[in-house]
Design an enzyme around this catalytic site. Structure first.
Site, mmCIF file in Angstrom:
data_model
loop_
_atom_site.group_PDB
_atom_site.id
_atom_site.type_symbol
_atom_site.label_atom_id
_atom_site.label_comp_id
_atom_site.label_asym_id
_atom_site.label_seq_id
_atom_site.Cartn_x
_atom_site.Cartn_y
_atom_site.Cartn_z
ATOM 1 N N ASP A 37 63.856 -27.892 49.277
ATOM 2 C CA ASP A 37 65.301 -27.734 49.183
ATOM 3 C C ASP A 37 65.621 -26.340 48.660
ATOM 4 O O ASP A 37 64.807 -25.731 47.945
ATOM 5 C CB ASP A 37 65.899 -28.778 48.231
ATOM 6 C CG ASP A 37 67.365 -29.077 48.528
ATOM 7 O OD1 ASP A 37 67.637 -30.124 49.139
ATOM 8 O OD2 ASP A 37 68.218 -28.243 48.187
ATOM 9 N N VAL A 61 66.105 -19.051 56.754
ATOM 10 C CA VAL A 61 65.252 -17.848 56.856
ATOM 11 C C VAL A 61 63.904 -18.287 57.412
ATOM 12 O O VAL A 61 63.176 -19.050 56.774
ATOM 13 C CB VAL A 61 65.075 -17.173 55.484
ATOM 14 C CG1 VAL A 61 64.165 -15.959 55.590
ATOM 15 C CG2 VAL A 61 66.433 -16.782 54.905
ATOM 16 N N TYR A 149 80.328 -27.289 63.232
ATOM 17 C CA TYR A 149 79.463 -28.436 62.980
ATOM 18 C C TYR A 149 79.142 -29.170 64.275
ATOM 19 O O TYR A 149 77.977 -29.446 64.595
ATOM 20 C CB TYR A 149 80.130 -29.374 61.979
ATOM 21 C CG TYR A 149 79.231 -30.482 61.484
ATOM 22 C CD1 TYR A 149 78.228 -30.224 60.568
ATOM 23 C CD2 TYR A 149 79.389 -31.786 61.939
ATOM 24 C CE1 TYR A 149 77.399 -31.240 60.105
ATOM 25 C CE2 TYR A 149 78.566 -32.803 61.490
ATOM 26 C CZ TYR A 149 77.569 -32.527 60.571
ATOM 27 O OH TYR A 149 76.752 -33.529 60.128
ATOM 28 N N LYS A 153 75.396 -29.244 65.924
ATOM 29 C CA LYS A 153 74.711 -30.537 65.975
ATOM 30 C C LYS A 153 74.392 -30.945 67.415
ATOM 31 O O LYS A 153 73.381 -31.603 67.678
ATOM 32 C CB LYS A 153 75.527 -31.609 65.258
ATOM 33 C CG LYS A 153 75.577 -31.406 63.746
ATOM 34 C CD LYS A 153 74.185 -31.401 63.117
ATOM 35 C CE LYS A 153 74.224 -31.325 61.619
ATOM 36 N NZ LYS A 153 72.878 -31.342 61.003
ATOM 37 N N VAL A 182 77.711 -40.570 55.775
ATOM 38 C CA VAL A 182 76.774 -41.095 54.794
ATOM 39 C C VAL A 182 77.219 -40.612 53.414
ATOM 40 O O VAL A 182 77.568 -39.432 53.252
ATOM 41 C CB VAL A 182 75.337 -40.620 55.090
ATOM 42 C CG1 VAL A 182 74.372 -41.113 54.014
ATOM 43 C CG2 VAL A 182 74.893 -41.102 56.467
#
Length: 263
Positions: A37, A61, A149, A153, A182
């Site tokens: 993370d 990156v 988004y 996606k 979620v």
């Protein structure tokens, strides 16, 4: 694939879906779960809970992804399952600045590409492996109020499709996770967004759905099963589907509420 004794890498593992997957997969008896993370402290906290390993990585990156894969393969062992789960949301439309489009493109799309670039040849050489990429129901149905988004996606789903059809004969299994809303930090305060019309899932059942899909080696992970019916309606009559989405846009488009189904 069964996860017992497997080495698993999960990006976006400090919270949300990634954290739930790390805990659930460790409970299946994974040999080692690697928690990755941008928030290294958060990843370490999850790793401490499951006797895992943590890396602080910016998945936007390529070199950081490559270095992490090298470190895991050299110091822990060959990666059996790579869960490219990290993602971000940027709301808005065509007015979103170029730098924001590039940032979400790198994280939501190119991170999948870079992980596969540096891992698929290794997996192929040793006879196979598994890639689980987190996309979104927005990658199948688009997203009101959030053009960057929805676009990225869609591309993430296409990357997973391409990997599955191009490397399946090499022993590479691919699944793509496409949930609606979620519960996570991203959805906090936006529980009435358009993405939550069919309910706001907790992260744990999403992780369970991923586990079942990996076990069965099927492509689509749909924790919200109604998404499949929406896909069918879309392909049956595209114009009618767009009309329905225009109605949703009139109801929700100006709110700029995030979908919130990324980890």
């Amino acid at each position: 694939m069964e996860l017992k004794d497997k080495i698993i890498v999960i990006t976006g593992a400090a919270s949300g879906i990634g954290k739930a997957m790390a805990i659930r997969f460790a409970a299946e008896g994974a040999k080692k779960v690697v928690c990755v993370d941008l928030n290294k402290e958060g990843a370490q906290a999850v790793a401490n809970e499951i006797d895992g390993v943590a890396f602080g990585v910016n998945v936007g990156v390529e070199q950081e992804i490559a270095d992490m894969i090298d470190a895991v393969e050299n110091d822990i062992g060959p990666i059996d399952l790579f869960c490219s789960n990290a993602g971000i949301l940027i709301a808005g439309g065509m007015e979103v600045p170029n730098e924001d489009w590039q940032r979400i493109w790198d994280i939501n799309v190119m991170a999948h590409v870079w992980a596969a670039r540096h891992l698929v040849p290794r997996m192929t050489e040793r006879g196979g492996g598994y890639l689980l990429n987190t996309a979104s129901a927005a990658g199948l149905l688009n997203q009101v109020g959030c053009a960057p988004y929805g676009v990225t996606k869609h591309a993430a789903v296409a990357v997973a499709e391409w990997l599955a059809m191009s490397h399946g004969d090499d022993g590479i299994k691919v699944s793509v996770l496409c949930p609606q809303a979620v519960r996570s930090e991203m959805t906090r305060g936006h529980e009435d967004s358009v993405a939550a019309l069919d309910g706001l899932l907790e992260a744990e059942p999403v992780a369970e759905a991923c586990l079942e899909t990996i076990r069965n080696e099927t492509f689509l992970v749909l924790p919200h099963p109604q998404v499949l019916e929406y896909m069918r309606k879309k392909t049956e009559n595209y114009d009618r589907w767009i009309g329905g989405m225009r109605k949703l846009h009139r109801m929700y488009g100006d709110r700029r509420n995030p979908q919130g189904n990324v980890s």
